[in-house]
Design a protein around this motif. Structure first.
Motif, short mmCIF file in Angstrom:
data_model
loop_
_atom_site.label_atom_id
_atom_site.label_comp_id
_atom_site.label_asym_id
_atom_site.label_seq_id
_atom_site.Cartn_x
_atom_site.Cartn_y
_atom_site.Cartn_z
N ASN A 178 -23.41 26.87 31.60
CA ASN A 178 -21.80 26.36 31.61
C ASN A 178 -21.35 25.77 30.30
N SER A 179 -20.29 26.12 30.07
CA SER A 179 -19.60 25.61 28.80
C SER A 179 -18.40 25.31 28.96
N PHE A 180 -17.88 24.28 28.10
CA PHE A 180 -16.44 23.70 28.01
C PHE A 180 -16.02 23.98 26.62
N ASN A 181 -14.98 24.37 26.48
CA ASN A 181 -14.36 24.24 24.92
C ASN A 181 -12.92 23.94 25.20
N PHE A 182 -12.47 22.87 24.36
CA PHE A 182 -11.11 22.32 24.44
C PHE A 182 -10.59 22.63 23.06
N ASN A 183 -9.30 23.36 22.99
CA ASN A 183 -8.77 23.76 22.02
C ASN A 183 -7.41 23.05 21.63
N PHE A 184 -7.52 22.13 20.39
CA PHE A 184 -6.52 21.33 19.95
C PHE A 184 -5.86 22.07 18.71
N TYR A 185 -4.58 21.90 18.22
CA TYR A 185 -3.87 22.56 17.25
C TYR A 185 -3.42 21.73 16.19
N ASN A 186 -3.40 21.90 14.96
CA ASN A 186 -2.60 21.50 13.99
C ASN A 186 -1.93 22.55 13.30
N GLN A 187 -0.99 22.55 12.20
CA GLN A 187 -0.38 23.59 11.52
C GLN A 187 -1.14 24.45 10.75
N ASN A 188 -2.56 24.14 10.39
CA ASN A 188 -3.16 24.94 9.59
C ASN A 188 -4.51 25.50 10.37
N GLY B 216 -5.07 7.50 16.75
CA GLY B 216 -4.50 7.62 15.28
C GLY B 216 -4.49 9.29 14.90
N MET B 217 -4.01 9.78 15.84
CA MET B 217 -3.90 11.47 15.49
C MET B 217 -2.50 11.75 15.29
N GLU B 218 -1.44 10.85 15.17
CA GLU B 218 -0.13 11.36 14.92
C GLU B 218 -0.08 11.86 13.60
N GLY B 219 0.76 12.83 13.31
CA GLY B 219 0.83 13.66 12.43
C GLY B 219 -0.25 14.63 11.95
N LYS B 220 -1.47 14.45 12.73
CA LYS B 220 -2.62 15.18 12.35
C LYS B 220 -2.85 16.44 13.45
N LEU B 221 -2.23 16.27 14.27
CA LEU B 221 -2.12 17.08 15.43
C LEU B 221 -0.79 17.80 15.76
N ALA B 222 -0.71 19.01 15.97
CA ALA B 222 0.65 19.66 16.24
C ALA B 222 1.26 18.96 17.72
N HIS B 223 2.71 18.73 17.60
CA HIS B 223 3.22 18.21 18.76
C HIS B 223 3.33 18.82 19.77
N ASN B 224 2.19 19.49 20.21
CA ASN B 224 2.23 20.31 21.53
C ASN B 224 1.67 19.24 22.66
N ASP B 225 2.28 19.47 23.89
CA ASP B 225 2.02 18.59 24.76
C ASP B 225 0.87 18.94 25.88
N TYR B 226 0.11 20.00 25.33
CA TYR B 226 -1.00 20.65 26.19
C TYR B 226 -2.11 20.86 25.42
N ILE B 227 -3.35 21.17 25.87
CA ILE B 227 -4.56 21.65 24.97
C ILE B 227 -4.98 22.79 25.83
N ASP B 228 -5.49 23.93 25.30
CA ASP B 228 -6.03 24.94 26.15
C ASP B 228 -7.38 24.62 26.24
N ILE B 229 -8.00 25.11 27.60
CA ILE B 229 -9.40 25.18 28.05
C ILE B 229 -9.88 26.41 28.28
N ASP B 230 -10.95 26.53 27.84
CA ASP B 230 -11.99 27.72 28.09
C ASP B 230 -13.33 27.35 28.72
N TRP B 231 -13.28 27.45 30.04
CA TRP B 231 -14.26 27.07 30.60
C TRP B 231 -15.35 28.18 31.35
N ALA B 232 -16.51 28.43 31.21
CA ALA B 232 -17.28 29.61 31.60
C ALA B 232 -18.49 28.97 32.52
N GLN B 233 -19.10 29.73 33.40
CA GLN B 233 -20.22 29.32 33.84
C GLN B 233 -21.15 30.75 34.38
#
Length: 622
Positions: A131-141, A197-214
């Motif tokens: 079982n694997s969970f992967n959460f994807n956050f984003y910034n500009q780089n 304390g992540m203001e300015g360090k993460l992209a201003h997206n209102d979502y995260i991507d989830i990759d879940w597999a089992q």
């Protein structure tokens, strides 16, 4: 071209030149427009870059390289460690690598043990990479994939744990897990994601991507039946529960937002829940090969709400437990949710499902709590169901009995019209006979249809009843899978390497039931063809091959149900005085009775046919 036409074109040209001159933008407007277009181009380029990052993050290829410029570079190396939360019914282990659930152990259920069925231990729903969970956050780089980083366990207690992904001491993302501190028999894990304390360090997206597999392990003895009942299930916010096919590899992309997704095996599920919704979901189910030790390979890709400012947490839940109807239903009741998790359990078509929900499950639980063995519970349940449908069964039998006592008169009509061209007249006269005696050939069909959903309810309930799991009865060691008392040293096509005794008994009783049913229905109105008789006897034998891999509890129920049907038919035959029945029909005979709709249609067809024949004879004479 005349003079007026030339003047007209010249004036139109002057008009266009003048319009362009007086409406052209100023230098300031041109500069502003250029700046606007440049900004649009930059935004589009950033969006395309983000899309490429999203695609790379969800592509299941080699992980993105973490270098010294990465936001969480300091968390890219470490040693995998484990932390455990547990209550009375489950033990959940978490890994700091990815901050994920590493394994789930259910204390109330056992695995299948060794080859002899011994040395059983607590059932492990999944472990390690299953079982694997992967959460994807984003910034500009970069794309920040949680699976690539080591989290730090903080705020650890008996019922709670926070896995922290730290950029520095003041900037981090928390994965917060907790169990219900009051209900020690709850299979639900509360799961939140919160940024600090992540203001300015993460992209201003209102979502995260989830990759879940089992990769779902095989928990039961019978691969074929467990695979058939292991299906990826999900529920939309429109209150629709859908299931992906179990028979083949399939991918589905629901258009609606989802409330939960369940990776379901026959008796256990991992359910991922959010009230904030899963969007842009892509769901995949792939059957595993027999003998691999696994049933299904499930995958889910989706988006859900995330606030990078940390003002609002991403609220999710994990259900790690049995597919037990009342356990799942209690989660909605106790926690005032509207998830309808109980729909994970497939109880059949709508009308059959209602019967199971309101009748079958409650009677089954009542009998189970009396301390009876599951074999006795199924016996009593079958008797109760047969008692409920007995009035309809009797009505169906009496309809056939009335037609049977009128058989001599039907035979006389058949002898009266031996020719094929008189078939319509013969049928009309037979229907007229039945109408006079108040007998309807269709009289037994409606009662049969009415009892069918009730009989099917128990048939659909038994395979989903986790209470039958690893419960023995007579020679069957586990009523939730086939009984393999007779094993073959070779594989027989369609049958397999074993013969289920309950399935064999069911086949024999079905042949007996077919014999009695055909004798009852042999009324003479429609003589049975030899080919049809053989087909009726062949079907029970086909069931032997079809149901040999089915649970012994189901075959046992089918055997009991058919046996009681045979006994009921013998009882009705013995207690029905056909001479008195005929005398009663004669006493109630009424030649003025209104023809049934079918008889009236037959008469109309006959009159039409006779008119056509008369007209044809006239034409032939001419």
């Amino acid at each position: 071209m005349d003079k007026n036409t030339i003047i007209g074109f010249v004036l139109i040209g002057l008009l266009l030149v003048g319009f362009n001159f007086f409406t052209r933008p100023s230098e300031e407007q041109v500069a502003a427009m250029k700046q606007y277009n440049d900004s649009i181009t930059a935004v589009q380029a950033e969006q395309e870059a983000q899309t490429e990052k999203h695609t790379a993050a969800l592509s299941h290829v080699a992980p993105i390289k973490v270098d010294s410029t990465s936001l969480f570079y300091n968390a890219s190396e470490g040693t995998e460690q484990f932390t455990t939360l547990e209550n009375d019914v489950m033990k959940v282990t978490f890994s700091n690598k990815g901050g994920r659930v590493y394994s789930a152990e259910l204390k109330e259920y056992k695995n299948q043990g060794d080859e002899k069925g011994e040395n059983k231990t607590n059932l492990v729903l999944f472990k390690d990479q299953e079982n694997s969970f992967n959460f994807n956050f984003y910034n500009q780089n970069e794309v920040i994939q949680s699976k690539d980083y080591f989290f730090t366990p903080v705020n650890v207690s008996e019922t709670g744990l926070t896995m922290r992904l730290m950029a520095d001491s003041n900037s981090y993302i928390d994965f917060i897990y907790s169990l219900d501190s009051e209900n020690k028999e709850d299979y639900l894990v509360n799961f939140q994601i919160k940024a600090t304390g992540m203001e300015g360090k993460l992209a201003h997206n209102d979502y995260i991507d989830i990759d879940w597999a089992q990769r779902t392990p095989q928990h039961e003895q019978g691969y074929v039946f467990e695979n058939r009942h292991s299906r990826l299930t999900y529920r939309t916010f429109d209150k629709d529960t859908e299931r992906l096919t179990a028979a083949e590899a399939v991918t589905e992309t629901p258009e609606k937002n989802l409330n939960w997704i369940a990776f379901r095996s026959q008796f256990f599920s991992t359910v991922f829940i959010t009230d904030q919704g899963f969007k842009n979901s892509k769901l995949t189910s792939t059957p595993e090969e027999k003998g691999s030790g696994y049933i299904k390979d499930y995958k889910a890709e989706m988006k859900t709400f995330f606030d990078p400012s940390g003002k609002e947490a991403t609220q999710m839940y994990l259900y790690l437990g049995p597919n037990h109807y009342k356990t799942l239903k209690a989660i909605d009741s106790d926690k005032d949710h509207k998830w309808k998790l109980n729909s994970v359990v497939d109880l059949g078509w709508p009308i059959v499902k209602q019967i199971n929900q309101w009748f079958t499950i409650n009677i089954f639980d009542w009998l189970t709590h009396l301390g009876m063995s599951m074999g006795v519970v199924l016996l009593i349940m079958t008797i109760i169901v047969k008692a409920i449908v007995y009035p309809a069964t009797k009505k169906t039998y009496m309809s056939s009995a009335k037609m049977r006592v009128l058989k001599p008169q039907v035979d006389a009509i058949n002898a009266k019209y031996p020719n094929q061209e008189d078939a319509m007249k013969k049928q009309q006269e037979v229907m007229s006979l039945y109408s006079q005696y108040g007998v309807s050939p269709m009289g037994g069909c409606l009662p049969m249809l009415l009892q069918f959903p009730i009989l099917m309810a128990l048939f659909m309930f038994v395979p989903s009843a986790i209470e039958l799991r690893q419960e023995s009865f007579l020679w069957a060691t586990d009523l939730s899978t086939y009984d393999a008392l007779i094993k073959f040293p070779f594989h027989i096509p369609l049958l397999g390497d074993h013969l289920s005794i309950f399935c064999l008994l069911m086949t024999v009783t079905n042949i007996l039931n077919t014999k009695y049913t055909m004798a009852q229905q042999n009324t003479g109105a429609q003589p049975q063809m030899p080919a049809m008789k053989w087909m009726m006897y062949l079907m029970p034998i086909m069931f032997l091959f079809i149901l040999n891999d089915y649970p012994s509890g189901l075959c046992y129920y089918y055997f009991l149900s058919t046996l009681i049907s045979v006994m009921t038919m013998i009882f009705l035959r013995k207690t029905t005085d056909e001479e008195k029945l005929l005398a009663k029909l004669e006493a109630n005979k009424n030649t003025e009775k209104k023809k049934s709709g079918f008889a009236a249609r037959l008469q109309a067809m006959q009159e039409q046919q006779e008119a056509l024949q008369a007209e044809a004879r006239k034409r032939n004479k001419k």
